[in-house]
Motif scaffolding. Sequence first.
Motif, PDB file in Angstrom:
ATOM      1  N   HIS A   1      -3.923   5.747   0.000  1.00 17.81           N
ATOM      2  CA  HIS A   1      -2.917   4.824  -0.511  1.00 17.81           C
ATOM      3  C   HIS A   1      -3.522   4.045  -1.683  1.00 17.81           C
ATOM      4  O   HIS A   1      -4.733   4.085  -1.911  1.00 17.81           O
ATOM      5  CB  HIS A   1      -2.487   3.836   0.579  1.00 17.81           C
TER       6      HIS A   1
ATOM      7  N   ARG B   1       5.158   5.510   4.589  1.00 20.05           N
ATOM      8  CA  ARG B   1       4.552   6.752   4.096  1.00 20.05           C
ATOM      9  C   ARG B   1       4.079   7.653   5.234  1.00 20.05           C
ATOM     10  O   ARG B   1       3.314   8.593   5.021  1.00 20.05           O
ATOM     11  CB  ARG B   1       3.377   6.431   3.166  1.00 20.05           C
TER      12      ARG B   1
ATOM     13  N   ARG C   1       0.432   5.768  -4.320  1.00 22.90           N
ATOM     14  CA  ARG C   1      -0.637   6.764  -4.224  1.00 22.90           C
ATOM     15  C   ARG C   1      -1.527   6.685  -5.465  1.00 22.90           C
ATOM     16  O   ARG C   1      -1.022   6.484  -6.581  1.00 22.90           O
ATOM     17  CB  ARG C   1      -0.064   8.184  -4.140  1.00 22.90           C
TER      18      ARG C   1
ATOM     19  N   PHE D   1       0.814  -1.215   0.000  1.00 19.17           N
ATOM     20  CA  PHE D   1       0.000   0.000   0.000  1.00 19.17           C
ATOM     21  C   PHE D   1       0.851   1.271   0.000  1.00 19.17           C
ATOM     22  O   PHE D   1       0.392   2.329   0.424  1.00 19.17           O
ATOM     23  CB  PHE D   1      -0.931   0.018   1.213  1.00 19.17           C
ATOM     24  N   ALA D   2       2.081   1.179  -0.478  1.00 20.36           N
ATOM     25  CA  ALA D   2       2.975   2.343  -0.446  1.00 20.36           C
ATOM     26  C   ALA D   2       2.763   3.292  -1.615  1.00 20.36           C
ATOM     27  O   ALA D   2       3.341   4.378  -1.635  1.00 20.36           O
ATOM     28  CB  ALA D   2       4.438   1.890  -0.412  1.00 20.36           C
TER      29      ALA D   2
END
Length: 524
Positions: free
Chosen positions: A393, A457, A101, A98-99
């Motif tokens: 995310h 993040r 965007r 989930f890093a």
Amino acid sequence: MVNAYVVVILSLSFLFLIHCLLFRRRGRSNGAQLPPSPPAIPFFGHLHLIENPLHAALSQLAERHGPVFSLRLGSRSAVVVSSPECARECLTENDVCFANRPRFPSQLPVSFDGTSLGNSNFGPHWRSLRRIASVHFLSAQRVGGMSGVISDEVRAMARRMYRAASVSPGGAARVQLKRRLFELSLSVLMEAVAQTKTTRQEADGTDADTDMSVEAQEYKHVLDELNPLLGAANLWDYLPALRWFDVFGTKRKIMTAVNKRNAFVRRLIDTERQRLDDDDDDGSSNGAKKSMISELLTLQKTEPEVYTDTVIMTLCTSLFTAGTDSTSTTIEWAMSLLLNHPKILKKAQAEIDSYVGNSRLIAAEDMPHLIYLQCIISETLRLYPVLPLLIPHESSGDCRVGGYDVPSGTMLLVNIVAVHRDPSVWKDAETFRPERFEDGMRDDGLLVMMPFGMGRRKCPGETLGLRVVGLALGTLIHCFDWERVDGVDVSMAEGGGLSMSKVVPLEAMCKPRDTMGDALGKLF
């Protein structure tokens, strides 16, 4: 012409519906166990469920569908998590997944085509920006060195408020705190980033008491123009067909505001570059402490491919955007809570009086010893985190959250307000009770505080933000007595948008404390 538009929209809606049906069938055929979802409508999906404040609307949906549920926001798939366990699972166990965007068309011009620190995807470019920001902007050493700047700007704010109260009837001034706090935040960053003090003077050369500086007004005006155009309020981020028409001129408005913002930051960079050139010509640098921009411009001479003008612009813009409104909003919420809980305000004053005394103002080195003040800040961030859903995310691959399958390319919304107010974890979850933090925060895998996010993040400006909030809030409590206007409770209504702002800006009656008269008098 109108009929043609209707035909186009209906045709696109039909094609989109077919796409959704095929996608749904394909999702079911592979045996994936997707999170539960509310009933959707064609084309729009669940956009009709989006209301302000968004975190409250999502909390209501979580009560019906559980701590992990999915939404279809037009053309985008999203998963919403609302429990501490699932939030931690997303941002620790699935941190790398989930890093990324999501790329919103409305935010591409705002974020330099998705290359800013907060908006870029995980990878070499992001790691480079993060390293530069951590080393040259937000390191512990850099923040520690900024303590003098922060203290000076906080004292300048206290001096102006003291002067305003002194000439007001009864020695008490009616103050709109948001404006003064925004200027404070911007002044700190202007001095640290570019060694440029904000201009805030009347014609006779004395400090003005009634309005913000020219720079603060300019930058706040830009943010006021941009914020309503971003996030869930902009439907063409979710309905691509609307971008063809843009009848409200959204793109033009965004570009106008972005150009103003970029011109503001570019002036700072150009001024610092000229200052460096002048110092080189006359040899007058003498190892003087450089601003953040000057330090990056110096590095640019030896590594121009790394420290480009665009990178410097991107980092400065990110710092100004993240460090002004967020800091001032947090202090405004804290003061609103204290005004509605006067006994807690008096307890905070007593702690500061006991440790600091009344002969001087709070200094940075006092902060670790003011435990109750730190508890007030923590409790404020628990109830009113600046980013109630963090920055969204996006999954870079398939993963599992809360026992459900989350496909690649799914947007993740972490409902921080729901996490911070989970009644199964927090006793009296809706109550402002700073004492809950006095014995230190329990961290047993259930009770988590994440107002700045978690994982790789996580916001890198946490240390700087808390330093400004602590010194400013402590000074306001220490130096002044506060009363609600006409004795009416302060409104705690929450606004919409990306950040949790107040619907009604805080106004309060400010009166210098009798015991602090000598200390305040020394500020002149």
